[in-house]
Design a protein around this motif. Sequence first.
Motif, PDB file in Angstrom:
ATOM      1  N   ILE A   8       0.690  -1.156   0.174  1.00 40.19           N
ATOM      2  CA  ILE A   8       0.114  -0.047  -0.181  1.00 40.19           C
ATOM      3  C   ILE A   8       0.651   1.329   0.104  1.00 40.19           C
ATOM      4  O   ILE A   8       2.039   1.212   0.197  1.00 40.19           O
ATOM      5  CB  ILE A   8      -1.036   0.169   1.315  1.00 40.19           C
ATOM      6  CG1 ILE A   8      -0.342  -0.274   2.507  1.00 40.19           C
ATOM      7  CG2 ILE A   8      -2.123  -0.821   0.898  1.00 40.19           C
ATOM      8  CD1 ILE A   8      -1.105   0.001   3.895  1.00 40.19           C
ATOM      9  N   CYS A   9       0.007   2.381  -0.066  1.00 40.09           N
ATOM     10  CA  CYS A   9       0.471   3.738  -0.292  1.00 40.09           C
ATOM     11  C   CYS A   9       2.057   4.135   0.004  1.00 40.09           C
ATOM     12  O   CYS A   9       2.560   4.304  -0.975  1.00 40.09           O
ATOM     13  CB  CYS A   9      -0.331   4.472   0.640  1.00 40.09           C
ATOM     14  SG  CYS A   9      -1.641   3.706   1.337  1.00 40.09           S
ATOM     15  N   ILE A  10       2.450   3.786   1.159  1.00 45.46           N
ATOM     16  CA  ILE A  10       3.633   4.485   1.541  1.00 45.46           C
ATOM     17  C   ILE A  10       4.874   3.799   0.634  1.00 45.46           C
ATOM     18  O   ILE A  10       5.589   4.348   0.039  1.00 45.46           O
ATOM     19  CB  ILE A  10       4.120   4.206   2.935  1.00 45.46           C
ATOM     20  CG1 ILE A  10       3.053   4.876   3.722  1.00 45.46           C
ATOM     21  CG2 ILE A  10       5.667   4.799   3.472  1.00 45.46           C
ATOM     22  CD1 ILE A  10       2.053   4.399   4.676  1.00 45.46           C
ATOM     23  N   ALA A 378      -4.958   8.056  10.657  1.00 52.01           N
ATOM     24  CA  ALA A 378      -6.183   8.486   9.822  1.00 52.01           C
ATOM     25  C   ALA A 378      -6.222   8.460   8.354  1.00 52.01           C
ATOM     26  O   ALA A 378      -7.303   8.211   7.837  1.00 52.01           O
ATOM     27  CB  ALA A 378      -6.220  10.066  10.590  1.00 52.01           C
ATOM     28  N   HIS A 379      -5.061   8.545   7.957  1.00 61.62           N
ATOM     29  CA  HIS A 379      -5.072   8.406   6.348  1.00 61.62           C
ATOM     30  C   HIS A 379      -5.490   6.950   5.946  1.00 61.62           C
ATOM     31  O   HIS A 379      -6.397   6.864   5.020  1.00 61.62           O
ATOM     32  CB  HIS A 379      -3.633   8.635   5.876  1.00 61.62           C
ATOM     33  CG  HIS A 379      -3.386   8.242   4.435  1.00 61.62           C
ATOM     34  ND1 HIS A 379      -2.875   8.981   3.634  1.00 61.62           N
ATOM     35  CD2 HIS A 379      -3.395   7.010   3.839  1.00 61.62           C
ATOM     36  CE1 HIS A 379      -2.660   8.520   2.322  1.00 61.62           C
ATOM     37  NE2 HIS A 379      -3.073   7.253   2.537  1.00 61.62           N
ATOM     38  N   GLU A 380      -5.253   5.985   6.522  1.00 61.87           N
ATOM     39  CA  GLU A 380      -5.476   4.408   6.188  1.00 61.87           C
ATOM     40  C   GLU A 380      -6.941   4.447   6.475  1.00 61.87           C
ATOM     41  O   GLU A 380      -7.796   3.780   5.601  1.00 61.87           O
ATOM     42  CB  GLU A 380      -4.837   3.702   7.223  1.00 61.87           C
ATOM     43  CG  GLU A 380      -3.374   3.515   6.872  1.00 61.87           C
ATOM     44  CD  GLU A 380      -2.951   3.090   5.657  1.00 61.87           C
ATOM     45  OE1 GLU A 380      -3.746   2.714   4.912  1.00 61.87           O
ATOM     46  OE2 GLU A 380      -1.837   3.552   5.005  1.00 61.87           O
ATOM     47  N   MET A 382      -9.332   6.870   6.795  1.00 60.98           N
ATOM     48  CA  MET A 382     -10.200   7.641   5.631  1.00 60.98           C
ATOM     49  C   MET A 382     -10.323   7.068   4.369  1.00 60.98           C
ATOM     50  O   MET A 382     -11.025   7.473   3.623  1.00 60.98           O
ATOM     51  CB  MET A 382      -9.588   8.933   5.574  1.00 60.98           C
ATOM     52  CG  MET A 382      -9.860   9.958   6.947  1.00 60.98           C
ATOM     53  SD  MET A 382     -11.468  10.009   7.652  1.00 60.98           S
ATOM     54  CE  MET A 382     -12.330  10.718   6.588  1.00 60.98           C
ATOM     55  N   HIS A 383      -9.437   6.202   3.938  1.00 61.14           N
ATOM     56  CA  HIS A 383      -9.619   5.426   2.720  1.00 61.14           C
ATOM     57  C   HIS A 383     -10.966   4.939   2.710  1.00 61.14           C
ATOM     58  O   HIS A 383     -11.648   4.436   1.700  1.00 61.14           O
ATOM     59  CB  HIS A 383      -8.482   4.243   2.414  1.00 61.14           C
ATOM     60  CG  HIS A 383      -7.350   4.658   1.860  1.00 61.14           C
ATOM     61  ND1 HIS A 383      -7.271   5.758   0.679  1.00 61.14           N
ATOM     62  CD2 HIS A 383      -6.201   4.750   1.948  1.00 61.14           C
ATOM     63  CE1 HIS A 383      -5.988   6.118   0.231  1.00 61.14           C
ATOM     64  NE2 HIS A 383      -5.105   5.472   1.035  1.00 61.14           N
ATOM     65  N   GLY A 384     -11.393   4.313   3.939  1.00 61.08           N
ATOM     66  CA  GLY A 384     -12.476   3.673   4.035  1.00 61.08           C
ATOM     67  C   GLY A 384     -13.948   4.479   4.053  1.00 61.08           C
ATOM     68  O   GLY A 384     -15.170   4.237   3.883  1.00 61.08           O
ATOM     69  N   GLU A 411      -7.241   9.659  -4.863  1.00 57.43           N
ATOM     70  CA  GLU A 411      -7.795   8.781  -3.780  1.00 57.43           C
ATOM     71  C   GLU A 411      -6.458   8.895  -2.620  1.00 57.43           C
ATOM     72  O   GLU A 411      -6.916   9.180  -1.340  1.00 57.43           O
ATOM     73  CB  GLU A 411      -7.795   7.461  -4.139  1.00 57.43           C
ATOM     74  CG  GLU A 411      -8.002   6.607  -2.671  1.00 57.43           C
ATOM     75  CD  GLU A 411      -9.425   6.783  -1.921  1.00 57.43           C
ATOM     76  OE1 GLU A 411     -10.422   7.326  -2.586  1.00 57.43           O
ATOM     77  OE2 GLU A 411      -9.570   6.565  -0.989  1.00 57.43           O
ATOM     78  N   GLU A 412      -5.599   9.124  -2.736  1.00 58.58           N
ATOM     79  CA  GLU A 412      -4.176   9.295  -1.778  1.00 58.58           C
ATOM     80  C   GLU A 412      -4.369  10.627  -1.196  1.00 58.58           C
ATOM     81  O   GLU A 412      -4.235  10.958  -0.159  1.00 58.58           O
ATOM     82  CB  GLU A 412      -2.828   9.049  -2.631  1.00 58.58           C
ATOM     83  CG  GLU A 412      -2.533   7.625  -2.830  1.00 58.58           C
ATOM     84  CD  GLU A 412      -2.903   6.715  -1.657  1.00 58.58           C
ATOM     85  OE1 GLU A 412      -2.606   7.064  -0.611  1.00 58.58           O
ATOM     86  OE2 GLU A 412      -3.474   5.587  -2.064  1.00 58.58           O
ATOM     87  N   ALA A 413      -4.669  11.810  -2.243  1.00 59.53           N
ATOM     88  CA  ALA A 413      -4.589  12.988  -1.808  1.00 59.53           C
ATOM     89  C   ALA A 413      -5.818  13.216  -0.707  1.00 59.53           C
ATOM     90  O   ALA A 413      -5.953  13.952   0.168  1.00 59.53           O
ATOM     91  CB  ALA A 413      -4.972  14.031  -2.873  1.00 59.53           C
ATOM     92  N   ALA A 459       1.532   8.613  -7.990  1.00 63.15           N
ATOM     93  CA  ALA A 459       0.337   8.863  -7.439  1.00 63.15           C
ATOM     94  C   ALA A 459       0.575   9.857  -6.206  1.00 63.15           C
ATOM     95  O   ALA A 459      -0.240  10.785  -5.863  1.00 63.15           O
ATOM     96  CB  ALA A 459      -0.516   7.869  -7.143  1.00 63.15           C
ATOM     97  N   HIS A 460       1.441   9.255  -5.276  1.00 63.82           N
ATOM     98  CA  HIS A 460       1.576   9.865  -4.059  1.00 63.82           C
ATOM     99  C   HIS A 460       2.210  11.414  -3.832  1.00 63.82           C
ATOM    100  O   HIS A 460       1.925  12.212  -3.491  1.00 63.82           O
ATOM    101  CB  HIS A 460       2.513   9.213  -3.068  1.00 63.82           C
ATOM    102  CG  HIS A 460       1.625   8.037  -2.388  1.00 63.82           C
ATOM    103  ND1 HIS A 460       1.430   6.726  -3.191  1.00 63.82           N
ATOM    104  CD2 HIS A 460       1.151   7.949  -1.259  1.00 63.82           C
ATOM    105  CE1 HIS A 460       0.691   5.956  -2.517  1.00 63.82           C
ATOM    106  NE2 HIS A 460       0.459   6.693  -1.112  1.00 63.82           N
ATOM    107  N   GLY A 461       3.331  11.512  -4.935  1.00 63.83           N
ATOM    108  CA  GLY A 461       4.014  12.593  -5.001  1.00 63.83           C
ATOM    109  C   GLY A 461       3.057  13.816  -5.874  1.00 63.83           C
ATOM    110  O   GLY A 461       2.950  14.911  -5.314  1.00 63.83           O
TER     111      GLY A 461
HETATM  112 ZN    ZN Z   1      -3.252   5.695   1.297  1.00 61.11          ZN
END
Ligand code: ZN
Length: 552
Positions: A8-10, A378-380, A382-384, A411-413, A459-461
């Motif tokens: 995931i994400c990171i 919180a990030h994790e 809030m994906h839901g 979605e990441e933002a 995506a993250h950048g």
């Molecule tokens: Zn994420």
Amino acid sequence: MKPARCRICIAAFLLTVATAYSRQTPVPLAEKIKRYAPSSLSCDPTRLSPGDRKALGKLIEAAGLMDSIYLRQAWSGNIRLLRELEADTSAAGVEKLRYFRLNMSPWSNLDGDAPFIDGVPARRPAGANYYPEDMTKEEFKSWAATLSPAERNRATGFYDIVIRKSDGKLATRSYAKEYAPYLKRAAGLLRDAARLTDNASLKKFLNARADAFGTNNYYASDVAWMDLDSPIEPTIGPYEVYLDNLFNYKAAFEAFITLRNEEETKKLSVFSAHLQEIENALPIDRSYRNPKLGALSPIRVVDEVAVGGESKAGVQTAAYNLPNDERVTAAKGSKRVLLKNVQEAKFRTILVPIASVAVDPSQQKLVSFEPFFTHILAHELMHGLGPHTITVNGKKTTVRESMNELGSALEEAKADISGLFALQFLIDHSIVPKSMERPMYATYLAGMFRSVRFGTNEAHGKGCALQFNYLADQGGFVYNTTARTYAVDFSKIRAAVEKLTSEIMTIQAEGSYEKAKQLLTSYGIIRPEMQSVLDKLSAIPVDIAPEFPRIN
Ligand code: ZN
């Protein structure tokens, strides 16, 4: 069956690092090594029962065997090369061995997999050591087309390699057979650990996984992993398919031996109890809110005590989402695991130095780990929340489908910015202490520079650049032209966060690809002011070389 790419994400963001560095001019090996700052990981094994302490020792040993398998999976020449490097006691040899161990191969993860040892192939073999090196994609495909459904599943599945027989034809061979000497020893250690632990769910997982190493059938043990409820949380076996650049079929062996972090687990359950209230307060049209949130996928917060195999190679994983087998995820969902002490080490080694350069001196002391990690939680979560299943022109669809290639960045933002919104909500309702408020915004500002440091191709950048520029335009971040630093304007940041949360979630609810495109095109870029700060960060390490605590 095409497995989902689920790290995931990171970790996904960190892949960008490699791309960014590959564009730079070659540097001496010592300089390359310096990009990984040695960093100690902390954890507390004293809460474990005596049986679990002993079991942990066995699991750490089993993790070491994942190295032996992974090295063989990564490249057919890896073991021979490693032996040569180990025998070379010159200063240059020691350096090469050090960097080999950091990459688990002669290709540098942070340099777009460029080789750093003479005489090895210029490119990492696309199929790693999972397929014959002379096999083409076309040959594989026409062979696979002749197979029975069961045999084809093996050929395209996670747990079989493809070999060339003496008659020149292709065939499958199970991991259980190919890596038998290591898997038998690992299975023995897992069974020892299962006997030693007093936790029933751990016992069940370890025995099931030990069986899987012998039978090559991982389903039951993946299910048992989802059901783990234990102070020791091990992840061990074949999982991710990134190393198979030919087809993304074959899973690499790895291990994360971790301990559940009780403090953060409690915090998580407190937050989880308030998710519906947060959803009901989202700054979007009432009709876009979900009046009844379903069950979210489980999140575990753990501290790492050992890694093995692929987890050792290159940039260190700070979070993962497993399993990848869709039969398991269809039945049991998947689990997100956040490695808190890895996050802490990265924070200390990378984010604090970044803050000391990028953030206004008056706000540097606000940058701290607790708000950093709380925002990750919180990030994790809030994906839901927010829009997922939506109606566009009377037709039921999903945000993911409507957004196509822009979906991940948006979605990441969303998870980032609404994570701040959610924490502000919890602060306002005295669930999170008020003292967290300013540190949270200042730490988030510093984190932006870490995330966009390697560009906006990923995506993250891109998602971070979007947030940064939007908040700056709203006056939430203020640039100091003389010092080339940024500061948070605490009188404006809160409203700016709410406005961006509203904007992104509304675009998602409307399923408007055009609006998403417009938002990302105008904001998902690095502007000159931000670049002038990024230019000052080049000497700061890219990642950590973890130093594990001594256990037992
Ligand atoms: Zn994420």
